[in-house]
Scaffold this motif. Structure first.
Motif, PDB file in Angstrom:
ATOM      1  N   UNK A 165      -7.086  78.519 -42.392  1.00  0.00           N
ATOM      2  CA  UNK A 165      -7.355  78.933 -41.113  1.00  0.00           C
ATOM      3  C   UNK A 165      -6.190  79.586 -40.631  1.00  0.00           C
ATOM      4  N   UNK A 166      -6.050  79.342 -39.203  1.00  0.00           N
ATOM      5  CA  UNK A 166      -4.652  79.907 -38.539  1.00  0.00           C
ATOM      6  C   UNK A 166      -4.270  78.867 -37.545  1.00  0.00           C
ATOM      7  N   UNK A 167      -2.993  78.424 -37.518  1.00  0.00           N
ATOM      8  CA  UNK A 167      -2.445  77.568 -36.811  1.00  0.00           C
ATOM      9  C   UNK A 167      -3.405  76.324 -36.256  1.00  0.00           C
ATOM     10  N   UNK A 168      -3.828  75.765 -37.310  1.00  0.00           N
ATOM     11  CA  UNK A 168      -4.799  74.594 -37.331  1.00  0.00           C
ATOM     12  C   UNK A 168      -4.024  73.391 -36.703  1.00  0.00           C
ATOM     13  N   UNK A 169      -4.926  72.781 -35.485  1.00  0.00           N
ATOM     14  CA  UNK A 169      -4.185  71.401 -35.053  1.00  0.00           C
ATOM     15  C   UNK A 169      -5.355  70.297 -35.504  1.00  0.00           C
ATOM     16  N   UNK A 170      -4.657  69.305 -36.336  1.00  0.00           N
ATOM     17  CA  UNK A 170      -5.414  68.268 -37.046  1.00  0.00           C
ATOM     18  C   UNK A 170      -5.103  67.048 -36.378  1.00  0.00           C
ATOM     19  N   UNK A 171      -6.231  66.077 -36.264  1.00  0.00           N
ATOM     20  CA  UNK A 171      -6.117  64.610 -35.794  1.00  0.00           C
ATOM     21  C   UNK A 171      -7.248  63.753 -36.334  1.00  0.00           C
ATOM     22  N   UNK A 172      -6.857  62.639 -36.557  1.00  0.00           N
ATOM     23  CA  UNK A 172      -7.835  61.726 -36.834  1.00  0.00           C
ATOM     24  C   UNK A 172      -8.595  61.017 -35.826  1.00  0.00           C
ATOM     25  N   UNK A 173      -9.788  60.538 -35.864  1.00  0.00           N
ATOM     26  CA  UNK A 173     -10.341  59.692 -34.905  1.00  0.00           C
ATOM     27  C   UNK A 173     -11.005  58.572 -35.830  1.00  0.00           C
ATOM     28  N   UNK A 174     -10.499  57.293 -35.791  1.00  0.00           N
ATOM     29  CA  UNK A 174     -10.944  56.511 -36.850  1.00  0.00           C
ATOM     30  C   UNK A 174     -10.503  56.942 -38.118  1.00  0.00           C
ATOM     31  N   UNK A 175     -11.296  56.948 -39.335  1.00  0.00           N
ATOM     32  CA  UNK A 175     -11.112  57.495 -40.516  1.00  0.00           C
ATOM     33  C   UNK A 175     -11.648  59.014 -40.814  1.00  0.00           C
ATOM     34  N   UNK A 176     -12.258  59.594 -39.611  1.00  0.00           N
ATOM     35  CA  UNK A 176     -12.387  60.927 -39.503  1.00  0.00           C
ATOM     36  C   UNK A 176     -11.392  61.904 -39.371  1.00  0.00           C
ATOM     37  N   UNK A 177     -11.500  62.955 -40.040  1.00  0.00           N
ATOM     38  CA  UNK A 177     -10.488  63.941 -39.684  1.00  0.00           C
ATOM     39  C   UNK A 177     -10.925  65.041 -38.938  1.00  0.00           C
ATOM     40  N   UNK A 178     -10.344  65.488 -37.834  1.00  0.00           N
ATOM     41  CA  UNK A 178     -10.855  66.609 -37.147  1.00  0.00           C
ATOM     42  C   UNK A 178     -10.047  67.635 -37.048  1.00  0.00           C
ATOM     43  N   UNK A 179     -10.551  68.746 -37.063  1.00  0.00           N
ATOM     44  CA  UNK A 179      -9.590  70.167 -36.907  1.00  0.00           C
ATOM     45  C   UNK A 179     -10.017  70.793 -35.983  1.00  0.00           C
ATOM     46  N   UNK A 180      -9.225  71.089 -35.062  1.00  0.00           N
ATOM     47  CA  UNK A 180      -9.171  71.818 -33.731  1.00  0.00           C
ATOM     48  C   UNK A 180      -8.659  73.336 -33.876  1.00  0.00           C
ATOM     49  N   UNK A 181      -9.357  74.154 -33.420  1.00  0.00           N
ATOM     50  CA  UNK A 181      -8.893  75.639 -33.631  1.00  0.00           C
ATOM     51  C   UNK A 181      -9.787  76.558 -32.575  1.00  0.00           C
ATOM     52  N   UNK A 182      -9.426  77.818 -32.736  1.00  0.00           N
ATOM     53  CA  UNK A 182     -10.460  78.632 -31.913  1.00  0.00           C
ATOM     54  C   UNK A 182     -11.155  79.684 -32.722  1.00  0.00           C
TER      55      UNK A 182
END
Length: 223
Positions: A165-182
């Protein structure tokens, strides 16, 4: 006559005392049920690359396609994983062994956005087995970002997620992986991945549209 009345009065008094001690007859019907059980703390988001968390507002590429798939295979010619796990494996060697990221294996490491390169590799437990997975990401000259996640299985490196993608912001919530973007339509998008026993599969894809106040009427009723 007076003595004959004393016995019933005494019995009534004893009954009132017994009710007071046992708590019966309370108008609300409430009693002390003991200490309340402690509340379990909910996991909070933990960004993998904090420098890329703010302002990452481009749509990520498609990850694993939906539907039933065979489990991913180990990387052909990939490095052996020792007993210490993926923390002891060279992430650049992993990138060069993956056909999808082979061209990224010679890029330099970067520590902030603004120029192409490999973001610092991150180790996070995304399967819940206590052993961390390897997460690597590269920012390209085109403005797009490649992210790949690897786990260890029987001493081999196994790719379990690949997204672009473009300029991905990634974080974990517990053991889940969350990819935030527009998203392309201007919405805020968050794709959540969860371990399904074979790979990190998408479990939610949420878009949030910003409110446009430009067309709202003025407080005085004007345009």
């Amino acid at each position: 006559m007076i003595q004959s009345l004393r016995a019933p009065v005494a019995l009534v008094a004893l009954a009132v005392c017994a009710c007071a001690v046992s708590g019966c007859g309370a108008p609300t019907g409430l009693d002390d049920g003991g200490a309340a059980p402690p509340m379990a703390a909910q996991p909070s988001p933990q960004p993998l690359w904090p420098n890329w968390t703010e302002g990452a507002r481009e749509r990520p590429g498609a990850g694993e396609s939906a539907g039933k798939q065979p489990p991913p295979s180990p990387l052909p010619g990939g490095p052996e994983v020792p007993s210490a796990g993926l923390a002891a494996v060279d992430p650049y060697e992993v990138l060069r062994a993956d056909p999808r990221t082979k061209a990224l294996g010679r890029r330099e490491k970067i520590h902030r956005p603004g120029r192409p390169g490999i973001r610092p590799p991150v180790l996070r437990d995304l399967t819940g087995d206590g052993s961390p997975e390897l997460v690597v990401s590269a920012d390209l000259e085109s403005g797009r970002t490649v992210m790949a996640v690897y786990t260890a299985r029987d001493g081999k490196v196994v790719p379990v997620l690949y997204t672009v993608g473009k300029r991905l912001a990634v974080e974990t919530v517990g053991t889940d992986l969350v990819v935030r973007s527009g998203a392309d339509d201007g919405a805020e998008q968050a794709v959540r991945y969860r371990w399904d026993g074979a790979r990190l599969a998408s479990v939610s894809d949420i878009k949030t549209y910003k409110r446009d106040d430009s067309a709202a009427p003025a407080p005085d009723g004007g345009p």
